[in-house]
Design an enzyme around this catalytic site. Structure first.
Site, short mmCIF file in Angstrom:
data_model
loop_
_atom_site.label_atom_id
_atom_site.label_comp_id
_atom_site.label_asym_id
_atom_site.label_seq_id
_atom_site.Cartn_x
_atom_site.Cartn_y
_atom_site.Cartn_z
N LYS A 14 1.00 -1.21 0.15
CA LYS A 14 0.17 -0.11 -0.16
C LYS A 14 0.90 1.35 -0.02
CE LYS A 14 -3.80 -2.15 -0.35
NZ LYS A 14 -4.40 -3.19 0.62
C1 LIG Z 1 -5.51 -4.06 0.61
C2 LIG Z 1 -7.09 -4.02 0.82
C3 LIG Z 1 -7.96 -4.18 1.71
C4 LIG Z 1 -7.41 -5.03 3.00
O1 LIG Z 1 -6.39 -4.46 3.53
P1 LIG Z 1 -5.52 -5.21 4.63
O2 LIG Z 1 -4.77 -4.30 5.37
O3 LIG Z 1 -4.42 -6.27 3.92
O4 LIG Z 1 -6.29 -5.87 5.54
C5 LIG Z 1 -9.26 -4.02 1.82
N1 LIG Z 1 -9.71 -3.28 0.66
C6 LIG Z 1 -9.20 -2.89 -0.54
C7 LIG Z 1 -9.74 -2.21 -1.64
C8 LIG Z 1 -7.60 -3.08 -0.40
O5 LIG Z 1 -6.96 -2.93 -1.67
#
Ligand SMILES: *Cc1c(COP(=O)(O)O)cnc(C)c1O
Length: 389
Positions: free
Chosen positions: A191
């Site tokens: 991210k």
């Molecule tokens: C990465 C992601 C999540 C989940 O995030 P985590 O921290 O891995 O639980 C949820 N929604 C979207 C759109 C994502 O890209």
């Protein structure tokens, strides 16, 4: 598919961990307090300060998935309820609704922005609808100016999946400070900032915040840090609900404290790469990503290219060609309506989601990460142009 051994592989994403993050982790490991404690408290305070809104409660959790689950639970979502979200997302957005025994109602996207289609949300509202979960896809804000009043008119909770949206603005305001019930950020490894695994729930609603704080740590009415650092140390605690184990460790928060300081610089680096891609692909048979409106900021978590119908390769052929040139790509996302669980549970068909389906068949996400140098960006550009030009 083979990779020329002499050319280093350009991955689709890479974390950017600096010396400050590493030093803070080492300091934390030596400090004697490695789970949720002072570093997590500081990370939460820094996060509220970053959003610049003193009325916000920021609560660190061990993933965005956990944060979305907690926000829905605290909003009272349960069996018999319906929650509307976009089919064009990661399964985490929707799965948390099922954790609570409620039903997911998937809707199509706006073909221009690839974010949830607010008119489709309105058409999907039933007497059972309790909440809507927009996703700020790729880091571009969803149409909150239309969605928030719609939700208010129908008495619906709004939980924003802001996993891609740090920092994103919407009408000049940072996502996280809008008039929704809660906003959830992700610090997963790929991210826009990372703690390895982690997330942050933000809300202005004190009651919602209280419930989330209790439920993120076993339904205990005070967290372990408070118990051991209170002026009068106390062994006493009360369990008031069957809560979850969703707290973030201080080891992770130590990374987050320094990643957050770099969030604006990260955004600028990503935006610069996106601008280079945009310029380089302008004459190709592709649709480059939608730009934010009115000078808003795009977090550029993803750079999603879509092939025009006159492109001489299919999406799959393009990904294979790039891979052969030593370039990693991904697809965001295989829409939920195509995933066996969601398709079968709700008897979904691709024709119900024409815009998501159309975009999915033609899209790929190119490498985009802050450690990408100009030469690597150029290699991706040259490879895409050689394959499509
Ligand atoms: C990465 C992601 C999540 C989940 O995030 P985590 O921290 O891995 O639980 C949820 N929604 C979207 C759109 C994502 O890209």
């Amino acid at each position: 598919m083979t990779t020329t051994p002499s050319i280093p592989f350009i991955p689709f994403a890479l974390p950017d961990i600096g010396d400050d993050e590493i030093a803070e982790v080492v300091e934390t490991l030596k400090s004697g307090w490695i789970t949720t404690g002072p570093k997590t408290r500081r990370f939460e305070q820094d996060f509220s300060a970053f959003l610049g809104d003193a009325g916000l409660h920021a609560m660190a959790v061990n993933s965005a998935t956990a944060g979305l689950h907690l926000a829905l639970e605290a909003s009272g979502i349960g069996p018999g309820d319906e929650v509307i979200t976009t089919t064009h997302t990661f399964t985490a957005t929707a799965e948390v609704v099922r954790y609570l025994g409620a039903d997911v109602v998937l809707v199509d996207i706006d073909p221009a922005t690839l974010c949830i289609d607010v008119a489709a949300v309105e058409a999907a509202i039933t007497p059972r609808t309790k909440a809507v979960m927009p996703v700020h896809y790729a880091g571009l804000a969803a149409d909150m100016a239309t969605l928030l009043p719609l939700a208010r008119r129908h008495g619906l909770k709004v939980i924003e999946d802001a996993a891609h949206a740090l920092p994103t603005t919407c009408g000049g305001q940072l996502v996280g400070t809008l008039e929704s019930d809660a906003t959830v950020f992700s610090f997963y490894a790929n991210k826009t900032m990372t703690t390895g695994e982690g997330g942050m729930v933000v809300t202005r609603d004190a009651a919602l915040a209280k419930r989330i704080q209790v439920m993120r740590l076993h339904g205990i009415n005070r967290d372990a840090f408070d118990r051991f650092t209170a002026k009068v140390p106390s062994w006493y605690y009360e369990v008031i609900a069957p809560g979850f184990k969703y707290n973030l460790t201080d080891i992770a928060s130590a990374i987050g404290i320094h990643q957050l300081k770099r969030a604006h610089a990260f955004q600028q680096a990503r935006a610069d790469i996106a601008a280079r891609y945009d310029a380089a692909f302008a004459d190709l048979p592709v649709i480059t990503p939608p730009q934010p409106l009115h000078g808003d900021s795009h977090a550029w978590h993803l750079y999603v290219l879509r092939l025009d119908d006159e492109a001489r390769l299919t999406r799959d052929e393009l990904i294979e060609g790039l891979y052969a040139a030593g370039i990693g790509c991904s697809v965001h996302y295989i829409p939920l309506h195509l995933q066996p669980y969601w398709r079968d549970r709700y008897q979904l068909q691709a024709q119900q989601f024409p815009h998501s389906q159309h975009a999915y068949e033609r899209m790929l996400s190119l490498p985009l990460y802050t450690r990408m140098g100009p030469a690597e960006v150029q290699r991706v550009i040259d490879a895409v142009r050689a394959l499509l030009g």
